[in-house]
Design a protein around this motif. Sequence first.
Motif, mmCIF file in Angstrom:
data_model
loop_
_atom_site.group_PDB
_atom_site.id
_atom_site.type_symbol
_atom_site.label_atom_id
_atom_site.label_comp_id
_atom_site.label_asym_id
_atom_site.label_seq_id
_atom_site.Cartn_x
_atom_site.Cartn_y
_atom_site.Cartn_z
ATOM 1 N N LEU A 29 -0.119 11.975 -7.046
ATOM 2 C CA LEU A 29 1.073 11.130 -7.109
ATOM 3 C C LEU A 29 2.026 11.729 -8.141
ATOM 4 C CD1 LEU A 29 -0.492 7.534 -7.367
ATOM 5 C CD2 LEU A 29 0.520 8.562 -5.331
ATOM 6 N N TYR A 30 3.287 11.757 -7.789
ATOM 7 C CA TYR A 30 4.300 12.146 -8.781
ATOM 8 C C TYR A 30 5.422 11.122 -8.707
ATOM 9 C CZ TYR A 30 7.203 14.946 -11.823
ATOM 10 O OH TYR A 30 7.953 15.375 -12.886
ATOM 11 N N ALA A 31 5.745 10.524 -9.849
ATOM 12 C CA ALA A 31 6.714 9.430 -9.895
ATOM 13 C C ALA A 31 6.307 8.330 -8.913
ATOM 14 C CB ALA A 31 8.127 9.937 -9.599
ATOM 15 N N ARG A 32 5.001 8.075 -8.851
ATOM 16 C CA ARG A 32 4.421 6.998 -8.032
ATOM 17 C C ARG A 32 4.560 7.236 -6.531
ATOM 18 N NH1 ARG A 32 3.147 2.241 -10.041
ATOM 19 N NH2 ARG A 32 4.021 1.092 -8.283
ATOM 20 N N LYS A 33 4.787 8.464 -6.142
ATOM 21 C CA LYS A 33 4.905 8.784 -4.715
ATOM 22 C C LYS A 33 3.891 9.864 -4.344
ATOM 23 C CE LYS A 33 9.769 7.489 -4.339
ATOM 24 N NZ LYS A 33 9.461 6.253 -3.599
ATOM 25 N N LEU A 34 3.315 9.740 -3.137
ATOM 26 C CA LEU A 34 2.368 10.739 -2.644
ATOM 27 C C LEU A 34 3.085 12.057 -2.408
ATOM 28 C CD1 LEU A 34 0.573 8.457 -0.034
ATOM 29 C CD2 LEU A 34 -0.430 9.303 -2.155
ATOM 30 N N CYS A 139 -8.499 -3.744 -1.047
ATOM 31 C CA CYS A 139 -7.708 -3.405 0.143
ATOM 32 C C CYS A 139 -7.362 -4.673 0.916
ATOM 33 C CB CYS A 139 -8.486 -2.436 1.037
ATOM 34 S SG CYS A 139 -8.546 -0.740 0.432
ATOM 35 N N ASP A 140 -8.338 -5.550 1.089
ATOM 36 C CA ASP A 140 -8.094 -6.806 1.802
ATOM 37 C C ASP A 140 -7.092 -7.671 1.039
ATOM 38 O OD1 ASP A 140 -9.882 -6.057 3.747
ATOM 39 O OD2 ASP A 140 -11.561 -7.218 2.933
ATOM 40 N N ARG A 141 -7.261 -7.767 -0.268
ATOM 41 C CA ARG A 141 -6.407 -8.642 -1.076
ATOM 42 C C ARG A 141 -4.968 -8.139 -1.135
ATOM 43 N NH1 ARG A 141 -9.347 -8.838 -5.998
ATOM 44 N NH2 ARG A 141 -10.799 -10.047 -4.727
ATOM 45 N N LEU A 142 -4.813 -6.825 -1.165
ATOM 46 C CA LEU A 142 -3.482 -6.239 -1.332
ATOM 47 C C LEU A 142 -2.905 -5.726 -0.018
ATOM 48 C CD1 LEU A 142 -4.279 -4.330 -4.644
ATOM 49 C CD2 LEU A 142 -2.964 -6.436 -4.415
ATOM 50 N N GLU A 143 -3.582 -6.046 1.086
ATOM 51 C CA GLU A 143 -3.109 -5.700 2.430
ATOM 52 C C GLU A 143 -2.954 -4.193 2.626
ATOM 53 O OE1 GLU A 143 0.395 -8.005 3.153
ATOM 54 O OE2 GLU A 143 -0.699 -9.894 3.280
ATOM 55 N N VAL A 144 -3.955 -3.454 2.165
ATOM 56 C CA VAL A 144 -4.025 -2.008 2.402
ATOM 57 C C VAL A 144 -4.985 -1.785 3.571
ATOM 58 C CG1 VAL A 144 -4.771 0.212 1.455
ATOM 59 C CG2 VAL A 144 -3.523 -1.414 0.005
ATOM 60 N N ASP A 145 -4.548 -1.088 4.593
ATOM 61 C CA ASP A 145 -5.339 -0.902 5.809
ATOM 62 C C ASP A 145 -6.523 0.032 5.543
ATOM 63 O OD1 ASP A 145 -6.361 -0.632 8.324
ATOM 64 O OD2 ASP A 145 -4.661 0.495 9.143
ATOM 65 N N ASN A 146 -7.721 -0.525 5.562
ATOM 66 C CA ASN A 146 -8.934 0.274 5.382
ATOM 67 C C ASN A 146 -9.817 0.240 6.618
ATOM 68 O OD1 ASN A 146 -9.716 -2.387 5.160
ATOM 69 N ND2 ASN A 146 -11.254 -2.007 3.563
ATOM 70 N N SER A 147 -9.204 0.023 7.765
ATOM 71 C CA SER A 147 -9.967 -0.109 9.015
ATOM 72 C C SER A 147 -10.713 1.178 9.370
ATOM 73 C CB SER A 147 -9.035 -0.509 10.164
ATOM 74 O OG SER A 147 -7.987 0.439 10.321
ATOM 75 N N GLY A 148 -10.250 2.324 8.862
ATOM 76 C CA GLY A 148 -10.919 3.589 9.172
ATOM 77 C C GLY A 148 -12.076 3.901 8.249
ATOM 78 N N ARG A 149 -12.401 2.982 7.332
ATOM 79 C CA ARG A 149 -13.449 3.241 6.344
ATOM 80 C C ARG A 149 -14.762 2.624 6.795
ATOM 81 N NH1 ARG A 149 -15.015 0.958 0.598
ATOM 82 N NH2 ARG A 149 -15.457 2.878 -0.548
ATOM 83 N N THR A 150 -15.480 3.320 7.665
ATOM 84 C CA THR A 150 -16.790 2.842 8.080
ATOM 85 C C THR A 150 -17.870 3.331 7.122
ATOM 86 O OG1 THR A 150 -16.968 4.750 9.566
ATOM 87 C CG2 THR A 150 -16.144 2.688 10.509
ATOM 88 N N LEU A 161 -7.334 4.225 -2.571
ATOM 89 C CA LEU A 161 -7.150 3.797 -3.957
ATOM 90 C C LEU A 161 -5.726 4.063 -4.430
ATOM 91 C CD1 LEU A 161 -8.389 2.584 -6.480
ATOM 92 C CD2 LEU A 161 -9.149 4.889 -7.141
ATOM 93 N N ALA A 162 -5.114 5.139 -3.952
ATOM 94 C CA ALA A 162 -3.713 5.412 -4.314
ATOM 95 C C ALA A 162 -2.820 4.261 -3.861
ATOM 96 C CB ALA A 162 -3.257 6.730 -3.688
ATOM 97 N N ASP A 163 -3.021 3.795 -2.622
ATOM 98 C CA ASP A 163 -2.240 2.656 -2.119
ATOM 99 C C ASP A 163 -2.544 1.384 -2.907
ATOM 100 O OD1 ASP A 163 -0.948 4.119 -0.198
ATOM 101 O OD2 ASP A 163 -2.343 3.621 1.412
ATOM 102 N N VAL A 164 -3.814 1.172 -3.212
ATOM 103 C CA VAL A 164 -4.209 -0.010 -3.984
ATOM 104 C C VAL A 164 -3.556 0.018 -5.366
ATOM 105 C CG1 VAL A 164 -6.167 -1.051 -5.217
ATOM 106 C CG2 VAL A 164 -6.370 -0.507 -2.787
ATOM 107 N N TYR A 165 -3.617 1.168 -6.025
ATOM 108 C CA TYR A 165 -3.037 1.298 -7.378
ATOM 109 C C TYR A 165 -1.531 1.033 -7.360
ATOM 110 C CZ TYR A 165 -1.304 3.414 -11.669
ATOM 111 O OH TYR A 165 -0.654 3.647 -12.859
#
Length: 236
Positions: A29-34, A139-150, A161-165
């Motif tokens: 992340l640089y300046a809070r951007k990927l 992820c659930d609480r902050l509405e970050v899509d983790n559907s691909g995390r089996t 975690l970047a999205d969560v942060y």
Amino acid sequence: MRQIVLDTETTGLSAEGGDRIIELGCVELYARKLTGNNLHFYFNPERDSHEDALKVHGISNEFLRDKPKFAELSEEILDYLGDAELIIHNAAFDIGFLNKELERVGKKPLKAYVSNVIDTLAMAKEMFPGKRNSLDALCDRLEVDNSGRTLHGALLDAELLADVYINMTRGQEALLIDAGDASTDTQAVVVQVDLSTYVLSVLPANAQELAAHDDVLTQLDKSSGGKTVWRQIQAA
């Protein structure tokens, strides 16, 4: 500021007991951007994963046989992490494993190479006391899509975690101009207004408002022992 969101997968839970890192995932992340400047390695840990660990990450011992050893990539990893601020969920676990790997190749502990470490688990416990604060729960609480995390995976978990942060700390930039605006061609237009052309109306308090104001001052007089500043100003 350059920040690196980092996650590892390991053969087990004890770095001191001989467990090793098998996967490292880093998202910049640089300046809070990927930025897309990510780092991802699998390692030959020179030992098999525990059965419980295999159920978590699903990375087979056979898959890791021909992968490079941590020692072969340690310099590249430290160059990438150098002077960055690390963001890690349950940082003590990952840092403990990285320090042990660095010790094996004669390197200093990780803190000697980075500027700071932020533990998002500690942050989450402070923000959401008494609640589940695993990565999935956040992820659930902050509405970050983790559907691909089996299964757990270091790079996927670092991306989540970047999205969560960013979501957890969004309030910190509420009063700042979005850094992305600086990269556009749109320039702010400043309009100057001559206030001398405006005549402001003065609305005096009516009798009811004056009585209410006096009543408030009387109450303040009683509670302050006659030291109400407004009374002193009126008397001056």
